[in-house]
Write an enzyme that holds these catalytic residues in place. Sequence first.
Site, PDB file in Angstrom:
ATOM      1  N   VAL A  54       0.765  -1.056   0.000  1.00 53.42           N
ATOM      2  CA  VAL A  54      -0.042  -0.077   0.009  1.00 53.42           C
ATOM      3  C   VAL A  54       0.677   1.240   0.046  1.00 53.42           C
ATOM      4  O   VAL A  54       2.035   1.337   0.966  1.00 53.42           O
ATOM      5  CB  VAL A  54      -0.801  -0.160   1.090  1.00 53.42           C
ATOM      6  CG1 VAL A  54      -1.846   1.299   1.130  1.00 53.42           C
ATOM      7  CG2 VAL A  54      -1.796  -1.224   1.249  1.00 53.42           C
ATOM      8  N   VAL A  55       0.581   2.060  -0.771  1.00 55.60           N
ATOM      9  CA  VAL A  55       1.344   3.492  -0.921  1.00 55.60           C
ATOM     10  C   VAL A  55       0.713   4.724  -0.131  1.00 55.60           C
ATOM     11  O   VAL A  55      -0.425   4.795  -0.096  1.00 55.60           O
ATOM     12  CB  VAL A  55       1.593   3.751  -2.414  1.00 55.60           C
ATOM     13  CG1 VAL A  55       2.165   5.259  -2.609  1.00 55.60           C
ATOM     14  CG2 VAL A  55       2.083   2.775  -3.389  1.00 55.60           C
ATOM     15  N   LYS A  56       1.787   4.970   0.833  1.00 58.46           N
ATOM     16  CA  LYS A  56       1.381   6.015   1.643  1.00 58.46           C
ATOM     17  C   LYS A  56       1.499   7.406   1.323  1.00 58.46           C
ATOM     18  O   LYS A  56       2.448   7.658   0.809  1.00 58.46           O
ATOM     19  CB  LYS A  56       2.125   5.688   3.228  1.00 58.46           C
ATOM     20  CG  LYS A  56       1.505   6.493   4.082  1.00 58.46           C
ATOM     21  CD  LYS A  56       1.980   6.026   5.526  1.00 58.46           C
ATOM     22  CE  LYS A  56       1.389   6.806   6.625  1.00 58.46           C
ATOM     23  NZ  LYS A  56       1.877   6.220   8.013  1.00 58.46           N
ATOM     24  N   VAL A  57       0.475   8.347   1.267  1.00 59.98           N
ATOM     25  CA  VAL A  57       0.578   9.660   0.736  1.00 59.98           C
ATOM     26  C   VAL A  57       0.121  10.600   2.080  1.00 59.98           C
ATOM     27  O   VAL A  57      -0.681  10.219   2.810  1.00 59.98           O
ATOM     28  CB  VAL A  57      -0.249   9.858  -0.409  1.00 59.98           C
ATOM     29  CG1 VAL A  57       0.457   9.090  -1.632  1.00 59.98           C
ATOM     30  CG2 VAL A  57      -1.616   9.517  -0.437  1.00 59.98           C
TER      31      VAL A  57
ATOM     32  N   ASN B 213      -2.858   4.577   1.201  1.00 61.03           N
ATOM     33  CA  ASN B 213      -3.140   5.142   2.458  1.00 61.03           C
ATOM     34  C   ASN B 213      -2.737   6.203   3.045  1.00 61.03           C
ATOM     35  O   ASN B 213      -1.698   6.734   2.602  1.00 61.03           O
ATOM     36  CB  ASN B 213      -2.415   4.011   3.452  1.00 61.03           C
ATOM     37  CG  ASN B 213      -2.529   4.229   5.019  1.00 61.03           C
ATOM     38  OD1 ASN B 213      -3.633   4.890   5.440  1.00 61.03           O
ATOM     39  ND2 ASN B 213      -1.676   3.581   5.971  1.00 61.03           N
TER      40      ASN B 213
END
Length: 71
Positions: free
Chosen positions: A30-33, A54
């Site tokens: 999951v790529v966290k921004v 996320n």
Amino acid sequence: MIDNEPVKDKHKLMESDKCKDIAKWAPNVVVKVPNCRQGLEAAKALSAAGVATNLTLCFSVNQALLAASVG
């Protein structure tokens, strides 16, 4: 190494498809921004491209609702 400096442009958050490449590492990545206006815009675009995202910590109900609305 991934640059973690503050980003003020949603296109820089998705620069050179880095997020899409990271998402391909494994099916559970999951790529966290960041949870800011630019981050919400980037998360919406990434979600539309099939990248799981996320957002960083929500400090208010409004932030949580905005995060939920982008997908």
